[in-house]
Motif scaffolding. Structure first.
Motif, PDB file in Angstrom:
ATOM      1  N   GLU A  43      70.991 -44.136  31.367  1.00 51.08           N
ATOM      2  CA  GLU A  43      69.748 -43.924  32.119  1.00 51.08           C
ATOM      3  C   GLU A  43      69.659 -44.888  33.302  1.00 51.08           C
ATOM      4  O   GLU A  43      69.211 -44.515  34.387  1.00 51.08           O
ATOM      5  CB  GLU A  43      68.529 -44.067  31.211  1.00 51.08           C
ATOM      6  CG  GLU A  43      68.360 -42.925  30.240  1.00 51.08           C
ATOM      7  CD  GLU A  43      68.289 -41.557  30.922  1.00 51.08           C
ATOM      8  OE1 GLU A  43      67.540 -41.399  31.906  1.00 51.08           O
ATOM      9  OE2 GLU A  43      69.019 -40.643  30.470  1.00 51.08           O
ATOM     10  N   THR A  44      70.095 -46.115  33.102  1.00 57.59           N
ATOM     11  CA  THR A  44      70.067 -47.099  34.191  1.00 57.59           C
ATOM     12  C   THR A  44      71.049 -46.706  35.284  1.00 57.59           C
ATOM     13  O   THR A  44      70.736 -46.819  36.480  1.00 57.59           O
ATOM     14  CB  THR A  44      70.375 -48.513  33.658  1.00 57.59           C
ATOM     15  OG1 THR A  44      69.437 -48.840  32.632  1.00 57.59           O
ATOM     16  CG2 THR A  44      70.281 -49.553  34.766  1.00 57.59           C
ATOM     17  N   ILE A  45      72.209 -46.219  34.910  1.00 52.11           N
ATOM     18  CA  ILE A  45      73.197 -45.767  35.903  1.00 52.11           C
ATOM     19  C   ILE A  45      72.616 -44.610  36.720  1.00 52.11           C
ATOM     20  O   ILE A  45      72.700 -44.610  37.948  1.00 52.11           O
ATOM     21  CB  ILE A  45      74.516 -45.367  35.223  1.00 52.11           C
ATOM     22  CG1 ILE A  45      75.214 -46.612  34.688  1.00 52.11           C
ATOM     23  CG2 ILE A  45      75.428 -44.598  36.185  1.00 52.11           C
ATOM     24  CD1 ILE A  45      76.366 -46.341  33.744  1.00 52.11           C
ATOM     25  N   LYS A  46      72.005 -43.647  36.043  1.00 52.03           N
ATOM     26  CA  LYS A  46      71.395 -42.510  36.757  1.00 52.03           C
ATOM     27  C   LYS A  46      70.313 -43.001  37.719  1.00 52.03           C
ATOM     28  O   LYS A  46      70.232 -42.548  38.856  1.00 52.03           O
ATOM     29  CB  LYS A  46      70.789 -41.514  35.766  1.00 52.03           C
ATOM     30  CG  LYS A  46      71.798 -40.675  35.029  1.00 52.03           C
ATOM     31  CD  LYS A  46      71.061 -39.586  34.266  1.00 52.03           C
ATOM     32  CE  LYS A  46      71.551 -39.430  32.886  1.00 52.03           C
ATOM     33  NZ  LYS A  46      70.813 -38.431  32.111  1.00 52.03           N
ATOM     34  N   TYR A  47      69.489 -43.938  37.246  1.00 54.85           N
ATOM     35  CA  TYR A  47      68.431 -44.494  38.092  1.00 54.85           C
ATOM     36  C   TYR A  47      69.040 -45.164  39.329  1.00 54.85           C
ATOM     37  O   TYR A  47      68.577 -44.956  40.450  1.00 54.85           O
ATOM     38  CB  TYR A  47      67.593 -45.504  37.302  1.00 54.85           C
ATOM     39  CG  TYR A  47      66.592 -46.223  38.163  1.00 54.85           C
ATOM     40  CD1 TYR A  47      65.349 -45.650  38.425  1.00 54.85           C
ATOM     41  CD2 TYR A  47      66.887 -47.454  38.746  1.00 54.85           C
ATOM     42  CE1 TYR A  47      64.426 -46.292  39.247  1.00 54.85           C
ATOM     43  CE2 TYR A  47      65.979 -48.099  39.560  1.00 54.85           C
ATOM     44  CZ  TYR A  47      64.750 -47.513  39.808  1.00 54.85           C
ATOM     45  OH  TYR A  47      63.842 -48.149  40.634  1.00 54.85           O
ATOM     46  N   CYS A  48      70.073 -45.965  39.109  1.00 50.44           N
ATOM     47  CA  CYS A  48      70.691 -46.705  40.207  1.00 50.44           C
ATOM     48  C   CYS A  48      71.401 -45.785  41.199  1.00 50.44           C
ATOM     49  O   CYS A  48      71.514 -46.123  42.378  1.00 50.44           O
ATOM     50  CB  CYS A  48      71.663 -47.749  39.668  1.00 50.44           C
ATOM     51  SG  CYS A  48      70.832 -49.122  38.828  1.00 50.44           S
ATOM     52  N   LEU A  49      71.869 -44.634  40.742  1.00 50.47           N
ATOM     53  CA  LEU A  49      72.494 -43.687  41.662  1.00 50.47           C
ATOM     54  C   LEU A  49      71.455 -43.015  42.556  1.00 50.47           C
ATOM     55  O   LEU A  49      71.759 -42.648  43.689  1.00 50.47           O
ATOM     56  CB  LEU A  49      73.285 -42.628  40.883  1.00 50.47           C
ATOM     57  CG  LEU A  49      74.587 -43.123  40.268  1.00 50.47           C
ATOM     58  CD1 LEU A  49      75.171 -42.072  39.344  1.00 50.47           C
ATOM     59  CD2 LEU A  49      75.585 -43.517  41.354  1.00 50.47           C
ATOM     60  N   LYS A  50      70.231 -42.872  42.057  1.00 50.06           N
ATOM     61  CA  LYS A  50      69.159 -42.264  42.852  1.00 50.06           C
ATOM     62  C   LYS A  50      68.449 -43.296  43.721  1.00 50.06           C
ATOM     63  O   LYS A  50      67.897 -42.975  44.758  1.00 50.06           O
ATOM     64  CB  LYS A  50      68.138 -41.591  41.937  1.00 50.06           C
ATOM     65  CG  LYS A  50      68.664 -40.359  41.262  1.00 50.06           C
ATOM     66  CD  LYS A  50      67.602 -39.756  40.374  1.00 50.06           C
ATOM     67  CE  LYS A  50      68.160 -38.565  39.613  1.00 50.06           C
ATOM     68  NZ  LYS A  50      67.222 -38.056  38.617  1.00 50.06           N
ATOM     69  N   ASN A  51      68.409 -44.520  43.266  1.00 52.16           N
ATOM     70  CA  ASN A  51      67.703 -45.603  43.941  1.00 52.16           C
ATOM     71  C   ASN A  51      68.711 -46.685  44.306  1.00 52.16           C
ATOM     72  O   ASN A  51      69.897 -46.505  44.137  1.00 52.16           O
ATOM     73  CB  ASN A  51      66.622 -46.170  43.019  1.00 52.16           C
ATOM     74  CG  ASN A  51      65.660 -45.080  42.581  1.00 52.16           C
ATOM     75  OD1 ASN A  51      64.791 -44.679  43.313  1.00 52.16           O
ATOM     76  ND2 ASN A  51      65.846 -44.563  41.364  1.00 52.16           N
ATOM     77  N   THR A  52      68.234 -47.781  44.748  1.00 52.57           N
ATOM     78  CA  THR A  52      69.120 -48.894  45.068  1.00 52.57           C
ATOM     79  C   THR A  52      68.968 -49.976  44.014  1.00 52.57           C
ATOM     80  O   THR A  52      67.858 -50.455  43.784  1.00 52.57           O
ATOM     81  CB  THR A  52      68.796 -49.462  46.459  1.00 52.57           C
ATOM     82  OG1 THR A  52      68.943 -48.418  47.416  1.00 52.57           O
ATOM     83  CG2 THR A  52      69.728 -50.601  46.808  1.00 52.57           C
ATOM     84  N   CYS A  53      70.067 -50.326  43.387  1.00 55.34           N
ATOM     85  CA  CYS A  53      70.077 -51.422  42.415  1.00 55.34           C
ATOM     86  C   CYS A  53      71.015 -52.494  42.943  1.00 55.34           C
ATOM     87  O   CYS A  53      72.116 -52.184  43.395  1.00 55.34           O
ATOM     88  CB  CYS A  53      70.564 -50.940  41.052  1.00 55.34           C
ATOM     89  SG  CYS A  53      69.433 -49.822  40.216  1.00 55.34           S
ATOM     90  N   GLU A  54      70.576 -53.723  42.840  1.00 57.95           N
ATOM     91  CA  GLU A  54      71.439 -54.802  43.310  1.00 57.95           C
ATOM     92  C   GLU A  54      72.570 -55.036  42.318  1.00 57.95           C
ATOM     93  O   GLU A  54      72.493 -54.681  41.152  1.00 57.95           O
ATOM     94  CB  GLU A  54      70.633 -56.082  43.521  1.00 57.95           C
ATOM     95  CG  GLU A  54      70.113 -56.721  42.247  1.00 57.95           C
ATOM     96  CD  GLU A  54      69.308 -57.995  42.501  1.00 57.95           C
ATOM     97  OE1 GLU A  54      69.424 -58.589  43.582  1.00 57.95           O
ATOM     98  OE2 GLU A  54      68.571 -58.398  41.610  1.00 57.95           O
TER      99      GLU A  54
END
Length: 130
Positions: free
Chosen positions: A113-124
């Motif tokens: 879920e975190t990977i999916k979120y980071c692919l849609k948004n920007t994660c440092e």
């Protein structure tokens, strides 16, 4: 000279259209750090899981560190301090704004879920969390 100016302008417009259409956009990458130990069954399961995730999400970059190496332990300590956690064992996974200790179906779900979120948004990059 007039022909050269027109050619430069035409080429510039084409380049601008090409870039703005998305063909030259950088793809987002998601960086995941895994700290593991040789002989750890949970670590082995997570490594298999992450290998499958890498196939499913090619922008995923997995950086893994075996904790018998002193430099790996120092990096784990530094990242743990930044995430305000105290690891009690391995595996320890850092992705996006999450730091996860251990491995289970629930943790696997949180990682994906975190990977999916980071692919849609920007994660440092977790390494640079302050």
């Amino acid at each position: 000279m007039n022909y050269l100016k027109k050619l430069v302008i035409f080429t510039s417009i084409l380049l601008l259209l090409f870039v703005s259409s998305g063909y030259c956009k950088n793809k987002k990458t998601v960086i995941l750090y895994l700290f593991w130990a040789e002989g750890c069954p949970h670590c082995a399961k997570e490594k298999i899981f992450l290998s499958d995730l890498k196939k499913k999400y090619p922008p995923l970059q997995i950086k893994d560190y075996e904790v018998s190496m002193p430099a790996s332990i120092e990096l784990l300590k530094t990242m743990s301090k930044a995430y305000n956690i105290t690891p009690t064992g391995v595996p320890v996974t850092f992705v996006g704004n999450k730091a996860l200790i251990g491995f289970s179906e629930k943790i696997a779900s949180q990682i994906e879920e975190t990977i999916k979120y980071c692919l849609k948004n920007t994660c440092e990059d977790p390494l640079y969390k302050k």
